[in-house]
Scaffold this motif. Structure first.
Motif, short mmCIF file in Angstrom:
data_model
loop_
_atom_site.label_atom_id
_atom_site.label_comp_id
_atom_site.label_asym_id
_atom_site.label_seq_id
_atom_site.Cartn_x
_atom_site.Cartn_y
_atom_site.Cartn_z
N GLU A 61 19.80 -55.71 43.91
CA GLU A 61 20.54 -56.86 44.43
C GLU A 61 20.34 -58.00 43.44
OE1 GLU A 61 21.61 -60.37 46.92
OE2 GLU A 61 19.88 -59.98 45.63
N GLU A 62 21.41 -58.70 43.10
CA GLU A 62 21.40 -59.59 41.94
C GLU A 62 20.40 -60.73 42.01
OE1 GLU A 62 25.00 -61.75 41.43
OE2 GLU A 62 25.00 -62.55 43.45
N THR A 63 19.95 -61.14 43.20
CA THR A 63 19.09 -62.32 43.31
C THR A 63 17.62 -61.97 43.52
OG1 THR A 63 19.45 -62.55 45.70
CG2 THR A 63 20.97 -63.71 44.23
N PRO A 93 26.06 -61.32 35.17
CA PRO A 93 25.20 -60.20 34.79
C PRO A 93 24.15 -60.65 33.78
CG PRO A 93 27.37 -59.98 33.79
CD PRO A 93 27.46 -61.11 34.76
N ASN A 94 22.95 -60.12 33.92
CA ASN A 94 21.90 -60.41 32.94
C ASN A 94 21.97 -59.39 31.81
OD1 ASN A 94 20.14 -58.10 33.64
ND2 ASN A 94 19.89 -59.18 35.58
N ILE A 95 20.94 -59.30 31.03
CA ILE A 95 20.98 -58.44 29.85
C ILE A 95 21.12 -56.97 30.20
CG2 ILE A 95 18.52 -57.95 29.52
CD1 ILE A 95 18.93 -58.87 26.57
N THR A 136 29.84 -56.12 37.74
CA THR A 136 28.68 -57.01 37.61
C THR A 136 29.01 -58.48 37.76
OG1 THR A 136 28.97 -57.09 35.20
CG2 THR A 136 27.47 -55.42 36.07
N SER A 137 30.28 -58.86 37.74
CA SER A 137 30.62 -60.28 37.72
C SER A 137 31.87 -60.52 38.55
CB SER A 137 30.86 -60.74 36.26
OG SER A 137 31.08 -62.13 36.20
N ARG A 138 31.67 -60.86 39.80
CA ARG A 138 32.79 -61.19 40.68
C ARG A 138 32.66 -62.66 41.08
NH1 ARG A 138 36.19 -57.52 43.13
NH2 ARG A 138 36.11 -55.52 42.04
#
Length: 939
Positions: free
Chosen positions: A63-65, A530-532, A522-524
């Motif tokens: 999860e992104e966070t 998105p990270n690396i 990855t980017s909505r």
């Protein structure tokens, strides 16, 4: 579909092939065994790597966070007072002294740094062995200890021992060695290689050595008087404070773990192999960190008894629908699983079917590498996982719901069991308490409940259709066909292995579309960038912290957004820029005494902007300037003046304000220069790196243009117009190269992966063939000196460089290297994910847009068609590429020559087209399409 469009408008050119777009599927005939072989799915917020095992399915998910750390201040109070002295030392050629001063007083604050030393010393005293610890003696009973193969080159966290995944702390190791008869009464040498981080080493209960530091070689003398006839006990207490732990062994020319008589290493006896270990204490104090690390969330496992003997196996990722699939046969039954990550419902979905009713029987479990995690039954269909990041502010909740047709479903605190079902759908959610970079008051349980509530009354088919429709509204805006070959019948990993030695243009087209798939995954809008590693990571201590590296990697990720017709996916980056402006303004004041905002070479979830790691590469001031370039590019592609006024210009102006205060006059030349800084990540702390000047000059010029377009800030515009011509210019050095630094000190034998001083040719437009041909030639010389080899992202950037240099065949050579199997250098994993190595996602985007850059360029006062077309791509059809000025293009070529082009205007701007030595300029109207043939004649 797109060729048919040409037929219907009467532009079907003689001999044009009636292709369909290449098959958009990655597929394999074996399950993934390594994480980098698994297939990625994602919805911008949730992501998973799907392994596709028959008997055991594994989805490692994120999860992104979920990050380490917490809201805090990153700028170091008082740093600005040391800036003049750092500049003076650099100016006097005292680089080492300048770096030492900066490392001591100018780098950003670390977490927990104020009281760490005191806490660590207290912890060491708590766990440190006495002079004769029982764990070190020969007669100590270690039969209850567990086995570990030693050495562990990548640390004990990565060797598959479940109880060691999240361990930092004090760990005991024991083994035995036997002294040969001929060694009697001889002192021995003990070789233990490298140990992370400290060790206290004993032989037969007596300490023989202790060393601090992970890079130090452990080489201890064992006095003859300590040795016994027969077995001798070796015990090592390892103190690991952070990251990899354990006896990591030799490196390079170091000797293996062994003992031998002094002066006779050729007689050595190996002590590598199975040792026993015991975790004494896994609660060391929180280790100070400059920035936080992205964290894995958990793992979903599905176990299918007796399915090991599966036949007709296939796993795939259909990137036209963003759906992964695994299928196989067992006992005459065909089993199929589909997987996707839904944006509309904010869940990850696994749908299982069997060709015969009642054949679906399996168990599921949720686990997490986080030490503080547990599972519990929520209801008769739902299992929950809760976790807490160690030494951090973030908590997580994940919920797994099972919906079955037929059969039985039972849930316990440890898993879900399905027996005899016809069809099963699993819905996996996850959330954290993160709200924004200064607010952690969220409710992760509520995040999961909202997602599961959105499923009520919906069938799997309805959810799948909504997912595909949401995805395809963006994905279908571009199609690309570069031709076909027999290699398309091979599994994707075999195509990668064959690409360098055979013709497979469709793999290039697939790579472009895979890059677009990854950006959509990855980017909505509304998510974090998105990270690396995108949103995929399986390690608690990932490479580079899986952060946002802003001296190339974050920017490369977003090169694809505008050109590859995914402009809306740029929004998460713009949201992050909003945060970085606020935090960067603090850093600008505290570190430089300057107005505006500054960003150094990394940031994280908490939006740190201060310099990190080490002054020799961490003090780099151009992050804000480079990110501002993305704001301007979005305007150029969309011609959205409201965006320019409300979002782009304020950030661009703030970045420019910092450089107005930061630039100083070089006493030798009179030029304005950037100091202190570095040329990422090469050459250390210097004055006047070329890359800085290119970025700052470009920023000033674009900010002036934006100010004029908006009719505001005339006085500030005049200030920038006065300053930018005084910035140190690009220079050609003694080797005919574009100088990387102010001084002509480039080493033509340096093959460093960064080629930062070529920023001005890509992604910038400081240097072009039309404006500065002599500088383009010098840039080419620099690129040739640097060499073709590089890490994955470096190869990808070089594709773009060679495309801008209009050398399509050399660009194609770089594509062959990027699409080769990942080994010691850059390349691609079987999943097509980019290899630094290890995995970095930036190369996927850089490579995808590099292929597009070979076909269309629009940075130099017009739209250039097929500027770097390689011989390997004699024909093609691309529909949906974007060009600056607000244009959408559909072009077709055959036998290496343009056959025709459609230009659709989205903003009504004037259009300039170039192809070879031909050029045409014409006015356009919003929404209109203009058709031209291969000679740029209007039709």
């Amino acid at each position: 579909m797109h060729i048919q469009k040409w037929i219907t408008v009467g532009l079907m050119l003689v001999g044009a092939p009636a292709w369909a777009q290449s098959d958009l599927t990655l597929w394999y005939d074996e399950p993934a065994t390594e994480w980098t072989e698994a297939l990625p799915i994602g919805n911008g917020r949730l992501g998973a790597m799907v392994f596709g095992g028959a008997a055991e399915e594994h989805l490692q998910y994120n999860e992104e966070t979920l990050w380490t750390g917490e809201p805090r201040e990153y700028a170091r109070p008082g740093a600005a007072q040391y800036l003049p002295e750092i500049r003076r030392l650099i100016a006097e050629g005292k680089q080492a002294e300048a770096e030492a001063l900066a490392n001591e007083h100018f780098m950003g604050l670390k977490s927990h740094e104020a009281d760490y030393d005191q806490q660590r010393e207290a912890w060491i005293q708590q766990v440190k062995a006495g002079p004769h610890p029982p764990e070190a003696t020969a007669d100590f009973d270690d039969s209850q200890w567990k086995p570990m193969e030693v050495p562990v080159s990548q640390g004990w966290e990565r060797i598959g021992l479940e109880d060691m995944v999240a361990v930092d702390g004090a760990v005991w190791f024991r083994t035995q060695f036997e002294v040969p008869k001929g060694w009697k009464r001889k002192d021995l040498m003990l070789e233990l290689g490298r140990i992370r981080d400290d060790d206290i080493t004993f032989v037969n209960g007596q300490q023989v050595g202790t060393t601090q530091g992970k890079d130090e070689i452990r080489r201890y003398t064992i006095p003859a008087k300590l040795l016994k006839k027969g077995k001798n006990q070796l015990a090592v207490q390892v103190l690991n404070y952070y990251d990899k732990g354990g006896l990591t062994g030799p490196k390079g020319t170091d000797r293996p773990l062994c003992v031998y008589p002094q002066g006779a290493p050729d007689q050595r006896v190996s002590i590598e192999g199975t040792w026993t270990y015991w975790v004494q204490n896994d609660e060391p104090p929180a280790y100070p960190q400059y920035e936080a690390s992205y964290q894995p969330f958990g793992d979903l496992y599905l176990a299918f008894p007796e399915h090991e003997a599966a036949t007709n196996y296939r796993r795939e990722l259909n990137i036209s629908e963003a759906v992964a699939r695994t299928s196989y046969q067992h006992n005459g039954v065909t089993f199929t699983r589909e997987y996707f990550a839904s944006v509309p419902n904010q869940t990850m979905v696994v749908h299982l079917t069997a060709s015969t009713p009642g054949q679906l029987s399996f168990t599921t479990s949720l686990t997490s590498p986080h030490k503080k995690s547990s599972t519990r039954k929520l209801d008769d269909r739902t299992l929950a996982l809760s976790l807490q990041v160690q030494n951090g502010a973030l908590r997580g909740e994940s919920q797994l719901r099972a919906e079955a047709k037929g059969g039985q479903v039972s849930v316990t605190d440890s898993g879900i069991q399905v027996q005899g079902a016809d069809e099963v759908t699993l819905y996996l959610t996850a959330g954290t308490n993160y709200v924004n970079y200064h607010d952690v008051s969220g409710d992760p349980v509520q995040v999961c409940q909202q997602a599961l509530k959105s499923l009520q009354g919906k069938t799997y088919a309805q959810m799948r259709d909504a997912h595909v429709q949401d995805y395809q509204q963006y994905f279908n805006q571009l199609s690309i066909d570069l031709g076909h070959s027999a290699n398309e019948d091979l599994p994707t990993d075999e195509r990668i292995a064959e690409f360098g030695s055979s013709n497979d243009p469709a793999l290039m087209a697939l790579y472009v579309q895979f890059g677009r798939y990854l950006l959509l995954a990855t980017s909505r809008p509304g998510t974090r960038p998105p990270n690396i590693q995108g949103i995929w990571n399986d390690l608690l201590n990932p490479p580079w912290g899986s952060k946002y590296t802003t001296n190339i990697n974050v920017e490369m990720i977003y090169w694809a957004a505008e050109k590859l017709n995914l402009s809306a996916m740029h929004e998460p980056l713009f949201d992050m820029i909003d945060d970085l402006e606020a935090q960067g303004a603090k850093t600008a004041k505290v570190h430089y005494g300057a107005d505006g905002w500054v960003l150094h070479h990394n940031t994280d979830l908490w939006r740190g902007t201060a310099p990190i790691n080490n002054a020799n590469h961490g003090i780099w001031v151009s992050g804000a300037g480079w990110l501002s370039h993305h704001l301007w590019e979005h305007y150029l592609y969309t011609q959205d003046k409201q965006f320019l006024r409300d979002r782009a210009y304020p950030a661009m102006k703030g970045a420019a304000e910092f450089y107005v205060d930061f630039l100083v006059e070089d006493p030798a030349s009179g030029w304005l220069i950037s100091t202190p800084s570095n040329s990422p990540e090469n050459g250390g702390l210097v004055a006047g790196p070329t890359m800085d000047h290119q970025i700052i000059r470009s920023l000033f010029q674009k900010t002036i243009e934006a100010s004029e377009l908006l009719g505001i800030d005339a006085a500030f515009r005049d200030t920038l117009a006065t300053l930018w011509p005084k910035i140190a210019p690009n220079q050609i050095g003694q080797h005919g190269q574009l100088q990387e630094w102010l001084a002509d000190v480039d080493d033509p034998t340096n093959h460093h992966r960064h080629v930062s001083h070529l920023w001005g040719i890509h992604p910038g437009d400081d240097i072009t063939w039309r404006k500065t041909p002599e500088l383009m030639a010098a840039a080419q010389q620099s690129l040739e000196y640097r060499g073709d080899e590089g890490t994955g992202w470096s190869l990808a950037w070089k594709i773009n460089f060679w495309a801008r240099l209009k050398d399509g065949n050399h660009a194609y050579k770089m594509i062959q290297m990027l699409l080769s199997p990942a080994a010691d250098g850059g390349g691609s994993y079987p999943s097509l994910l980019d290899a630094h190595p290890p995995f970095q996602i930036d190369g996927n985007f850089g490579g995808a847009v590099g292929i597009a850059e070979m076909l269309v360029q629009s940075h130099d006062g017009g739209i250039e068609l097929l500027p770097a077309l390689p011989a390997a791509l004699p024909l093609g059809d691309v529909d949906g590429l974007k060009a600056r000025g607000g244009f959408t293009l559909h072009l077709m070529w055959e036998e290496g020559k343009l056959k025709g082009i459609d230009v659709t205007s989205t903003a009504g701007e004037g259009c300039v087209l170039r192809y070879g030595d031909k050029e045409i300029a014409f006015e356009t109207e919003t929404g209109q399409t203009y058709r031209l043939d291969g000679n740029l004649m209007r039709l």
